[in-house]
Write a protein that holds these residues in place. Structure first.
Motif, short mmCIF file in Angstrom:
data_model
loop_
_atom_site.label_atom_id
_atom_site.label_comp_id
_atom_site.label_asym_id
_atom_site.label_seq_id
_atom_site.Cartn_x
_atom_site.Cartn_y
_atom_site.Cartn_z
N ALA A 170 161.51 33.58 84.46
CA ALA A 170 161.64 33.38 83.00
C ALA A 170 160.42 33.91 82.25
N THR A 171 160.61 34.12 80.95
CA THR A 171 159.48 34.54 80.12
C THR A 171 158.82 33.30 79.52
N GLU A 172 157.61 33.52 79.02
CA GLU A 172 156.85 32.45 78.38
C GLU A 172 157.63 31.87 77.18
N GLU A 173 158.25 32.76 76.39
CA GLU A 173 158.99 32.33 75.19
C GLU A 173 160.15 31.43 75.59
N TRP A 174 160.87 31.85 76.64
CA TRP A 174 162.02 31.07 77.09
C TRP A 174 161.56 29.67 77.51
N VAL A 175 160.44 29.62 78.23
CA VAL A 175 159.94 28.32 78.71
C VAL A 175 159.58 27.42 77.53
N LEU A 195 170.65 21.06 81.28
CA LEU A 195 170.76 20.31 82.54
C LEU A 195 169.58 19.36 82.71
N ALA A 196 168.37 19.87 82.55
CA ALA A 196 167.18 19.03 82.78
C ALA A 196 167.15 17.86 81.80
N GLY A 197 167.49 18.13 80.55
CA GLY A 197 167.50 17.07 79.54
C GLY A 197 168.51 15.98 79.89
N ALA A 233 161.01 22.63 74.44
CA ALA A 233 161.24 22.03 73.11
C ALA A 233 162.66 21.47 73.04
N LYS A 234 163.63 22.23 73.54
CA LYS A 234 165.04 21.77 73.51
C LYS A 234 165.23 20.51 74.36
N THR A 243 165.91 14.33 75.02
CA THR A 243 165.40 13.04 75.50
C THR A 243 163.89 12.93 75.30
N ASP A 244 163.43 11.70 75.13
CA ASP A 244 161.98 11.52 75.09
C ASP A 244 161.44 11.02 76.43
#
Ligand SMILES: Cc1cc2nc3c(=O)[nH]c(=O)nc-3n(C[C@H](O)[C@H](O)[C@H](O)COP(=O)(O)O)c2cc1C
Length: 325
Positions: A46-51, A28-30, A56-57, A62-63
């Protein structure tokens, strides 16, 4: 279109997709950021790993700038705050507490900090702390809410601070966006509007309930216990409301009910889950892409904004909607 908000955040359209805990992920955010608005990854619960994974995704999608939201009452808020500084996300929005302990770290990482506030007093405090802008969120909003309506809150916050104000709560189309700008906002934040877009990964059953909802189909639970939340009326929220009638006797049962309630709804249990949504669920009737929402909202707000008051009245008399395909 340029406003202080677009310049500050490095975006094209002053439309922010509000954080939605357990819902607003990279998909969604991307999509919102790619469309020229600002997408926010929800780090609440959320967990740190998920974030790390979602940031990264989103950056693969998008850049353009990407934001993240920290729920400051979360037990792991400090770790999430540090990860976001390390990843140098472009924007951090904050809710449920004071971002003071992390301000310096985020500023040093070049992050723009935008707290969500529900009162002019809090907005002033955030400005003094060094916030770059504030989101003034009215009680029409989905999720955790304050007392003041967007209509009263936004002009009062604009009078209280000189940093840019982004209006949230009750905005789902160009009409709402133009109204927010008339109240003094330089950008808008929408949550409910983005719940049903194609790129939102929430369960389809949740989307269907939003699409069918009328403006009167939300309810606020928890006002008396100090944690007011606006959600769609369903079996869960009606029962929560009923139990709240006797907080002393039912406190434990209420607490039990709320455990995992949002997670259940997000997974598609629309009877026993907490389906957070704003009053504008009643205005969201179609499935669209995030890009389509951003484009239409901008086009309608711009078209209406070009009219004189008399012109607006004339268009309104004919029930003309300035929408584009
Ligand atoms: C399902 C849902 C979850 C939300 N979760 C969060 C959150 O985790 N953090 C936050 O600051 N705001 C949260 N919000 C508020 C939104 O970011 C946004 O400010 C609000 O939805 C705007 O009002 P609207 O729903 O009328 O558009 C949530 C809203 C919804 C509908």
């Amino acid at each position: 279109m340029e406003t202080r908000v677009t310049k500050l955040l490095g975006i094209e359209a002053p439309i922010i997709q509000g954080s939605m805990a357990r819902i607003a992920d990279a998909s969604l955010a991307g999509a919102v950021s790619a469309a020229g608005g600002l997408g926010i990854i929800a780090c609440g619960g959320a967990t740190e790993e998920w974030v790390r994974d979602q940031v990264a995704k989103a950056r693969q999608i998008t850049d353009r700038p990407i934001g993240a939201n920290v729920m400051l009452m979360d037990p792991n808020a400090a770790e999430i705050a540090a990860v976001l500084a390390e990843l140098r996300v472009d924007v951090v929005t904050t809710g449920a507490g004071s971002p003071a302990p992390y301000m310096e770290m985020w500023k040093e990482a070049g992050i723009k900090v935008v707290p969500v506030v529900a009162s002019p007093v809090l907005a002033k405090r955030m400005e003094r702390l060094g916030a770059d802008a504030v989101v003034a969120e009215g009680t029409e909003s989905g999720g955790h809410v304050g007392e003041l309506t967007t209509m009263a809150l936004v002009p009062a916050v604009c009078d209280a601070v000189s940093i840019p104000v982004i209006s949230a709560g009750g905005i789902a189309d160009g009409r709402g966006m133009l109204a927010a700008f008339a109240l003094g906002a330089e950008g808008v934040q929408c949550g409910t509007r983005f719940l049903t877009v194609e790129e939102c990964t929430v369960a389809d059953a949740y989307k269907e309930r939003i699409l069918k909802a009328k403006v009167s189909d939300t309810i606020v639970t928890g006002r008396d216990s100090g944690h007011p939340v606006r959600s769609l009326k369903n079996k869960f929220s009606r029962k929560a409301k009923q139990l709240e009638g006797d907080l002393a006797a039912n406190g434990e049962e209420i607490e039990q009910m709320w455990l995992g309630a949002l997670r259940r709804a997000v997974a598609g249990d629309v009877d026993n889950g907490d389906m957070m949504a704003g009053q504008v669920a009643g205005l969201v009737n179609e499935r669209k892409t995030a890009a389509c929402v951003v484009r239409e909202m901008m086009a309608e707000a711009e078209a209406l904004g070009g009219l004189s008051l008399a012109g607006l009245a004339q268009a309104n008399a004919q029930r003309t909607r300035m929408t584009v395909e």
